[in-house]
Scaffold this active site. Structure first.
Site, short mmCIF file in Angstrom:
data_model
loop_
_atom_site.label_atom_id
_atom_site.label_comp_id
_atom_site.label_asym_id
_atom_site.label_seq_id
_atom_site.Cartn_x
_atom_site.Cartn_y
_atom_site.Cartn_z
N ASP A 151 15.57 45.55 -49.35
CA ASP A 151 14.32 45.93 -48.69
C ASP A 151 13.58 47.03 -49.45
O ASP A 151 12.49 47.42 -49.04
CB ASP A 151 14.62 46.40 -47.26
CG ASP A 151 13.57 45.95 -46.27
OD1 ASP A 151 13.01 44.86 -46.47
OD2 ASP A 151 13.31 46.68 -45.30
N ASP B 226 20.62 46.99 -33.01
CA ASP B 226 21.83 46.29 -32.64
C ASP B 226 22.02 46.25 -31.12
O ASP B 226 22.39 45.21 -30.56
CB ASP B 226 23.03 46.92 -33.32
CG ASP B 226 23.01 48.44 -33.26
OD1 ASP B 226 22.13 48.99 -32.57
OD2 ASP B 226 23.86 49.08 -33.90
#
Length: 1040
Positions: free
Chosen positions: A401, A788
């Site tokens: 990224d 998450d």
């Protein structure tokens, strides 16, 4: 009469019978000539019965009787193909939901021998023998395993033990029938073997031996052994029910052909022993009762001269009690699990056939190669490529990224080194398969190694790895000096990622294509580099956006039904970790509702005392075990195997509860289900509704077998969901949308590599997810830096359950912060994510009701976003002892005998609860104490700062930058940073509390010395609380 060349032999010692097919010359016929169907669940041939066993009367989906009985007993009692509920065949055990058929109880017909019209002893013996072979089932029950041509004919005499018939010709077939007696304690007793008589092989004819027919000969025994090993018996064997030998004893017989273990469950639950869990639950209840008495006393006995201190303390104590309830009750049903890797191999890796294990896509995410060294990422990738799993079923996707050329070049070097490392790992079966950790082990590496070339090749491989490290270090050194014009690739073109926040999407294959093999000529798993497009003006959603980009590109290239997500510093420590996960995911019964398998996080490079509680053992070894007994653990961001369909936002398969019957009330009573007449009139309407619900539920039902459909998609889904709705949900990509309909994975057949690469670049563009449900209801959920928790929460709300897998050898190991400053910043990021969720529409306090989320699981999610707010009460409560010592006042009035009993009982219950948790969670006392210490340190620092940052971000629009935790090494030299003091503003609150409490203790003792003996009594209570705070914050000053 045509008997079909069948010979039936019984065995008293083994409590079984076998059917051996022989022709006139005594040679066996191939079994495939006798059966035309294969069980679509276990792959075995369907047993041959007298009337042809058909499990499902609706679609005749081929299922053997073993799987039919197992599905009714342990599964959802429905046909895997048409989802119609199985009807009970005569002779099958009853299960919940079975209704009476025509008002006749089948127990009267289970031993029906009325089909034999003769009354002579020969017919009675034949009928008894038929019932004996079928475990007491009637000949028309369909449970027998005899050839259709095998019918007892009165014209063929029977040869029994005790009487011989000389009239049997040498070319006739006969039955060897052992003596029977009536046995069993059932209402309808059935014949069983008489153990008082010795059974020996007897000739069919005085001039011929049984070996002519294949029974009793050495060749026959060798055939049995061979068939046992190949798990595809050509003998049809049935254990007699009630023959005097238990199933356990019969399985211990080494000569007995056992049933295929591949049909058995692939895992099992191991509940905590009742000797530990029952006292634990009792203490929890007693602690609740004591808390009630405690608050009753505290509220009815205010302190008049210190009302402000008293009120503050009571509010904090109520807050702590509420926090304890949210944390405690999700641990009410702790369990452990055990997997059976051998059964997984027997079911899905049969000898001579391609592996049927499911494909897995592995996602590795990295951002900054300077904070996440390329060598650590390379070790993670190498451990993935060398994992013990079929190479053609593994694809590794690395998300860069940061679009760093350093990461790209390091992956190129890694793929070259993998050609040497992967075959070395598999040839010598080494663990772990990350070279840095393997060569750094301080153990006897020669243990269990017998290959003569191991030492020589290990030395050579270690030298190869050291040279590989030098090359990686050279790349890192070169990356420190960025050219003014940016980086240039070998062909002279500028590196597309020179502008980190403004670059196109990039995809590169390093292995698994174009015939790239290792040094031994074996295929390597696919390794793909991915860097999604970034443009100014777009919100790229940090790690959650990067993970969704990997979902898109992997669906185009490989589209595996399962996804493993690991951080770049979490290497695979157990090469069988993927098989461990597949024991849950691919279980035909329990695996259909599992959305993910979470592994605990384990770390390298932590000092012996773990003074900053990096291992977090209380959470991983206690809390998550408790959640596993409810609906499963929460997703912790790494080391997790997902079901791709669950990530796509589909609901979990719904198991239809068994219908009510009126067996509990007389026929004239209508209290249970209403009148019979009314039920009869609405039967047709109920049948139509049932079929409609089954059709709708089939959208998410995961079949046990791969069913090929035209176009490679699920026709039911494609018919029920319009194409426009699918594109609005998933994005404008026909290839990707088609992949979402494939529950068992797989890419579109016939598509060229160039077209797939073009589509892969398209799906990782900035605008692909615009105006879709990605990040809202599909994939990794946006809106928090701790994506998450949100992602797992949404899956559980859709009715899925998760599983916590803790193999004996840790599945994954990662790097942890080595000093206190980095550790506090890590906790700050986690707490900030919880605050963001608390202030969002996905807050579990008001979201997730009326869906598939269980209430205790809901408690755990509320606690996961509630805990940062406890920092306010914690910092106030830790300040009270110092104020009490400095002012001479106290939060409790003069303690009575009744109050002292309550306080002592409360402290004892707290201590006993912790001790019992440590016992069933296998947590050491020092680990528990470090966790308690850091809970206070993190609560008054990181949690408090996260609370303020979250409020500023949501209400003030002040955004916070995502900080990547620096990854350290795993050797002892890394401990040099353990005592390195790095100042951070997060240390201000805990240091302040420590100082003011020390000052308070000094002031209190000085005041007691000056005022005399009478002032020491009230001082002890104040000193107790002050010393408690000092002990919990002593981590800031201690050096062990």
């Amino acid at each position: 009469m045509d008997t079909g060349g069948l010979f039936v032999a019984g065995s008293h010692n083994r409590n079984e019978f076998t059917v051996i097919n022989i022709d006139e010359s005594g040679r066996s016929k191939p079994l495939k000539d006798l059966s035309g169907h294969i069980c679509r669940i276990c792959g075995d041939e369907i047993e041959i019965t007298g009337d042809g066993f058909i499990a499902c009367n609706e679609c005749a989906f081929p299922v053997c009787r073993h799987c039919y009985e197992y599905e009714r007993r342990e599964g959802d009692q429905a046909c895997p193909n048409c989802k119609t509920r199985y009807k009970r065949h005569k002779g099958s055990p009853r299960v919940d939901g079975d209704e009476e058929e025509d008002g006749v109880d089948d127990i009267e017909n289970e031993f029906d021998f009325s089909v034999h019209s003769g009354r002579d002893a020969q017919h009675i013996a034949a009928a008894a023998f038929y019932g004996q072979l079928n475990g007491g089932l009637g000949p028309q029950s369909g449970a027998g395993r005899l050839h259709p041509g095998f019918l007892l004919d009165p014209e063929i005499p029977l040869l029994t033990y005790g009487e011989e018939d000389d009239e049997i010709s040498s070319d006739s077939h006969a039955l060897i029938i052992p003596p029977f007696k009536r046995c069993g304690k059932r209402i309808h007793s059935f014949p069983c073997l008489d153990s008082s008589m010795s059974i020996h092989p007897r000739p069919m004819d005085p001039k011929k031996d049984l070996a002519v027919y294949g029974y009793g000969s050495v060749a026959w025994k060798n055939r049995i052994e061979e068939w046992k090993k190949r798990h595809n018996d050509k003998l049809l064997m049935v254990n007699l029910q009630g023959g005097g030998v238990s199933d356990v004893d019969s399985l211990d017989d080494p000569d007995l052909p056992v049933k295929d273990e591949g049909r058995q469950p692939l895992s099992r639950k191991l509940p905590i022993p009742s000797s530990m869990i029952n006292p634990y639950r009792l203490i929890i209840i007693l602690r609740l009762v004591v808390l009630g008495f405690f608050f009753h006393y505290r509220l009815l006995h205010p302190v008049a001269d210190a009302y402000g201190l008293w009120l503050t303390s009571v509010i904090c104590e109520i807050w702590f009690a509420l926090s304890w309830i949210l944390d405690q009750f999700p641990k009410w049903y702790p369990i452990e699990r055990e997997t059976y890797l051998d059964r997984l191999s027997q079911r899905y890796e049969k000898e001579g056939r391609p592996s049927e294990l499911a494909d897995i896509d592995v996602f590795v995410s990295t951002v900054d190669p300077l904070k996440e060294p390329p060598l650590i990422t390379a070790n993670t990738v190498l451990s993935i490529l060398a994992v013990d799993y079929p190479v053609e079923k593994i694809a590794c996707y690395v998300s860069d990224d940061g679009a760093a050329m350093l990461t790209f070049e390091a992956l190129s070097e890694t793929s070259e080194f993998a050609r040497k490392w992967v075959p070395f790992c598999k040839r010598f079966n080494i663990e772990p398969r990350a070279p840095e950790s393997y060569f750094a082990q301080k153990i006897d590496y020669l243990k269990d190694k017998v290959h003569p070339a191991f030492v020589r090749e290990r030395r050579a491989m270690k030298r190869e790895y050291e040279e590989f490290k030098v090359r990686i270090n050279g790349l890192v050194s070169m990356a420190q000096r960025v050219p003014d014009d940016g980086w240039t690739m070998q062909d002279g073109t500028p590196w597309p990622g020179n502008k980190v926040h403004d670059h196109p999407g990039m995809t590169q294959f390093f292995s698994g294509h174009n015939g790239v093999h290792d040094n031994e000529g074996n295929e390597l798993p696919r390794l793909v580099y991915v860097s999604r497009e970034k443009r100014p003006g777009f919100d790229h959603h940090k790690k959650a956006g990067a993970m969704n980009a990997l979902v898109w590109v992997s669906a185009i290239i490989s589209n595996a039904p399962y996804i493993l997500n690991v951080d770049c510093d979490h290497y695979i420590n157990n090469s069988k970790a993927l098989r461990e996960a597949m024991c849950f995911m691919m279980d035909p019964i329990s695996g259909k509702k599992i959305c993910y398998v979470q592994f605990p996080q384990r770390f390298d490079g932590i000092d012996q005392h773990d003074r900053y509680s990096n291992r977090n053992v209380v959470f991983f070894d206690i809390n998550l075990k408790g959640l596993d007994g409810i609906q499963g653990p929460i997703y912790v961001g790494t080391g997790c195997v997902f079901r791709r369909q669950a990530l796509y936002g589909y609901d979990a398969p719904v198991k239809k509860p068994p219908g009510k019957t009126c067996n509990c009330w007389p026929k004239w009573c209508c209290l249970c289900c209403g009148s019979r007449k009314k039920n009869g009139e609405s039967k047709m309407g109920q049948e139509e509704r049932r079929k409609k619900k089954q059709w709708e539920a089939s959208m998410q039902i995961h079949a046990l077998e791969n069913i090929e459909v035209p176009g490679g998609t699920d026709n039911k889904k494609s018919l029920l969901i319009p194409q426009e709705k699918l594109e609005k949900k998933f994005g404008q990509s026909p290839v990707f949308v088609a992949s979402t309909l494939k529950e068992d994975g797989g890419i579109t057949q016939g598509a060229s590599s160039a077209s797939l690469l073009t589509e892969a670049i398209h799906v990782i563009s900035c605008g692909f997810e615009e105006k879709t449900e990605w990040g809202k209801e599909v994939g990794w959920i946006y809106g928090s830096v701790t994506e998450d928790i949100l992602t797992g929460f949404k899956m559980h709300c859709h009715g899925w359950r998760s599983v916590y897998c803790m193999p004996k050898r840790p599945a994954f190991k990662g790097s942890a912060p080595i000093n206190l400053s980095d550790r506090l910043h890590q906790v700050l990021r986690w707490a900030l994510g919880s605050v963001e969720i608390f202030l969002s529409r996905h807050c579990p306090i008001w979201y997730g009701y009326g869906c598939g989320l269980k209430w205790l699981e809901h408690f755990s999610y509320i606690n996961s976003v509630f805990y940062p707010w406890t920092s306010i009460s914690l910092i106030a409560y830790c300040s009270l002892p110092a104020f009490c010592l400095l002012t001479g006042k106290f939060i409790i009035p003069e303690i009575s005998y009744y109050a002292s009993i309550i306080f002592i009982a409360l402290f004892i219950s707290i201590a006993v609860t912790g001790l019992l948790e440590m016992k069933w969670g296998h947590v050491q006392m020092d680990e528990w104490w470090r966790n308690e210490q850091f809970w206070v340190i993190g609560g008054v620092s990181s949690h408090l700062f996260a609370l303020f940052q979250g409020l500023l971000k949501v209400f003030g629009g002040v955004n916070t930058n995502f900080t990547v935790t620096s990854k350290g090494g795993g050797d002892d030299e890394g401990f040099s940073e353990l005592y390195l003091f790095k100042w951070t503003s997060l240390l201000i609150p805990p240091i302040t509390l420590l100082i003011i409490n020390i000052i308070g203790v000094v002031a209190g003792i000085s005041n007691a010395i000056n005022n005399g003996f009478e002032s020491w009594g009230p001082l002890f209570g104040k000193l107790f609380f002050a010393i408690w705070v000092i002990l919990y914050t002593s981590i800031l000053s201690s050096k062990e």
